[in-house]
Design a protein around this motif. Structure first.
Motif, PDB file in Angstrom:
ATOM      1  N   VAL A  67       9.512  -2.037  -0.985  1.00 36.84           N
ATOM      2  CA  VAL A  67       8.296  -2.493  -0.311  1.00 36.84           C
ATOM      3  C   VAL A  67       8.664  -2.792   1.138  1.00 36.84           C
ATOM      4  CG1 VAL A  67       6.490  -4.254  -0.245  1.00 36.84           C
ATOM      5  CG2 VAL A  67       7.354  -3.436  -2.452  1.00 36.84           C
ATOM      6  N   PHE A  68       7.972  -2.117   2.053  1.00 38.92           N
ATOM      7  CA  PHE A  68       8.313  -2.192   3.466  1.00 38.92           C
ATOM      8  C   PHE A  68       7.456  -3.221   4.203  1.00 38.92           C
ATOM      9  CE2 PHE A  68       9.321   2.074   1.991  1.00 38.92           C
ATOM     10  CZ  PHE A  68      10.596   2.298   2.513  1.00 38.92           C
ATOM     11  N   GLN A  69       7.862  -3.465   5.432  1.00 36.82           N
ATOM     12  CA  GLN A  69       7.142  -4.417   6.291  1.00 36.82           C
ATOM     13  C   GLN A  69       5.712  -3.938   6.567  1.00 36.82           C
ATOM     14  OE1 GLN A  69       9.563  -5.124   9.701  1.00 36.82           O
ATOM     15  NE2 GLN A  69       8.063  -6.372  10.752  1.00 36.82           N
ATOM     16  N   HIS A  70       5.549  -2.633   6.778  1.00 35.62           N
ATOM     17  CA  HIS A  70       4.247  -2.113   7.216  1.00 35.62           C
ATOM     18  C   HIS A  70       3.550  -1.263   6.147  1.00 35.62           C
ATOM     19  CE1 HIS A  70       4.562  -3.716  11.228  1.00 35.62           C
ATOM     20  NE2 HIS A  70       5.790  -3.244  11.311  1.00 35.62           N
ATOM     21  N   PHE A  71       3.714  -1.620   4.894  1.00 38.00           N
ATOM     22  CA  PHE A  71       2.950  -1.091   3.753  1.00 38.00           C
ATOM     23  C   PHE A  71       3.252   0.373   3.416  1.00 38.00           C
ATOM     24  CE2 PHE A  71      -0.376  -3.551   6.352  1.00 38.00           C
ATOM     25  CZ  PHE A  71       0.233  -4.773   6.098  1.00 38.00           C
ATOM     26  N   GLU A  72       3.222   1.253   4.444  1.00 35.64           N
ATOM     27  CA  GLU A  72       3.535   2.677   4.239  1.00 35.64           C
ATOM     28  C   GLU A  72       2.627   3.346   3.214  1.00 35.64           C
ATOM     29  OE1 GLU A  72       5.638   3.932   6.322  1.00 35.64           O
ATOM     30  OE2 GLU A  72       6.646   2.126   7.012  1.00 35.64           O
ATOM     31  N   LEU A  73       1.365   2.944   3.170  1.00 36.97           N
ATOM     32  CA  LEU A  73       0.397   3.621   2.300  1.00 36.97           C
ATOM     33  C   LEU A  73      -0.134   4.870   3.011  1.00 36.97           C
ATOM     34  CD1 LEU A  73      -1.649   0.495   1.128  1.00 36.97           C
ATOM     35  CD2 LEU A  73       0.119   1.703  -0.174  1.00 36.97           C
ATOM     36  N   PHE A  74      -0.568   5.857   2.220  1.00 33.72           N
ATOM     37  CA  PHE A  74      -1.188   7.050   2.807  1.00 33.72           C
ATOM     38  C   PHE A  74      -2.630   6.711   3.185  1.00 33.72           C
ATOM     39  CE2 PHE A  74       2.020   8.972  -0.101  1.00 33.72           C
ATOM     40  CZ  PHE A  74       2.780   9.621   0.866  1.00 33.72           C
ATOM     41  N   PRO A  75      -2.965   6.725   4.482  1.00 35.64           N
ATOM     42  CA  PRO A  75      -4.305   6.273   4.897  1.00 35.64           C
ATOM     43  C   PRO A  75      -5.436   7.177   4.420  1.00 35.64           C
ATOM     44  CG  PRO A  75      -3.103   7.203   6.767  1.00 35.64           C
ATOM     45  CD  PRO A  75      -2.131   7.102   5.641  1.00 35.64           C
ATOM     46  N   HIS A  76      -5.124   8.459   4.177  1.00 35.00           N
ATOM     47  CA  HIS A  76      -6.166   9.421   3.799  1.00 35.00           C
ATOM     48  C   HIS A  76      -6.386   9.476   2.288  1.00 35.00           C
ATOM     49  CE1 HIS A  76      -2.373  11.480   3.366  1.00 35.00           C
ATOM     50  NE2 HIS A  76      -2.953  12.433   2.663  1.00 35.00           N
ATOM     51  N   LEU A  77      -5.611   8.704   1.529  1.00 36.42           N
ATOM     52  CA  LEU A  77      -5.762   8.676   0.077  1.00 36.42           C
ATOM     53  C   LEU A  77      -6.357   7.346  -0.363  1.00 36.42           C
ATOM     54  CD1 LEU A  77      -2.337  10.187  -1.136  1.00 36.42           C
ATOM     55  CD2 LEU A  77      -4.510  11.382  -0.745  1.00 36.42           C
ATOM     56  N   SER A  78      -7.142   7.384  -1.439  1.00 37.55           N
ATOM     57  CA  SER A  78      -7.694   6.135  -1.979  1.00 37.55           C
ATOM     58  C   SER A  78      -6.568   5.296  -2.565  1.00 37.55           C
ATOM     59  CB  SER A  78      -8.718   6.448  -3.072  1.00 37.55           C
ATOM     60  OG  SER A  78      -8.056   6.968  -4.227  1.00 37.55           O
TER      61      SER A  78
END
Length: 245
Positions: A82-93
């Motif tokens: 788990v990273f500091q800046h979330f690293e989620l894919f913004p274009h995916l739900s």
């Protein structure tokens, strides 16, 4: 569960890890703290080979991270990060963020992955947001989705790299609550953080690093906070500054 033997790393001529050694038992929660630039984040990224290192050995559940023949993608699939800046894919739900790695890395069917992902989303209290996109969530909610995504992979270890430092102060608590619950369930965790309240509450051990990537302290939580006179002068100075706030 995790063993580091004399791990050293350089960026060019600059040494960022200096002969770091420690052992982390199954179910143990270890907090890594220290000033900026002391190599904390680099240290935990070597555990799942996100950062290469030039000297030393690392074993995760008996698997030699440093060995040439080790299947690093397979290893990383078992080590949640788990990273500091979330690293989620913004274009995916949210749901797609939770399932994509399960399908591509673990080979699960879409239905299996969705069932597992939503179970973990429910665990972090965000089931109502399953169809939203990351940009529609607060920072704290995004970080909890990131934790749920890591848990969906059935990790044997969870690594947290300053998971609350990018959050507004009022969102820190909701992320720490999830981490505290994980610790209570016996998850092996290594967490780089300045949250000394968290360290005091759930840390079994505290590792203190100083500039140059040296481990100056590696002791129990009670020794670290309860016996400051036995700590190094550099550690006492750090604690004096950070515990005043």
């Amino acid at each position: 569960m995790i063993e580091l033997h004399q791990v050293s790393k350089w960026y060019g001529k600059t040494q960022v890890l200096d002969a770091c050694s420690t052992r982390i038992a199954k179910g143990e929660v270890v907090v890594v703290c220290g000033p900026s630039g002391s190599g904390k984040s680099t240290l935990i990224k070597t555990i799942n080979a996100l950062e290469p290192f030039q000297q030393g050995e690392i074993f995760v559940d008996g698997i030699p991270v440093h060995a040439q023949g080790t299947d690093l993608p397979k290893l990383r699939s078992r080590v949640g990060m788990v990273f500091q800046h979330f690293e989620l894919f913004p274009h995916l739900s949210v749901t797609e963020n939770l399932t994509i790695a399960q399908i591509k890395v673990l080979g699960r069917s879409a239905d299996e992955a969705k069932t597992r992902g939503l179970k973990m989303l429910n665990r972090v209290g965000l089931m109502a947001h399953k169809n939203k996109f990351p940009g529609q969530l607060s920072g704290g909610q995004q970080q909890r989705v990131a934790i749920a995504r890591a848990l969906s992979m059935d990790p044997i270890v969870m690594l947290f790299d300053e998971p609350t430092s990018a959050l507004d102060p009022e969102m820190v608590g909701e992320v720490l609550e999830v981490m505290i619950a994980l610790a209570a369930e016996g998850m092996t965790m290594v967490c780089v953080t300045h949250e000394m309240g968290f360290a005091r509450k759930v840390g079994d051990r505290v590792i203190f690093m100083d500039v140059g990537g040296r481990i100056l302290e590696d002791c129990s939580r009670d020794e670290f906070f309860g016996n400051p006179g036995a700590r190094s002068a550099r550690c006492r100075d750090f604690l004096d500054k950070i515990l005043q706030h």
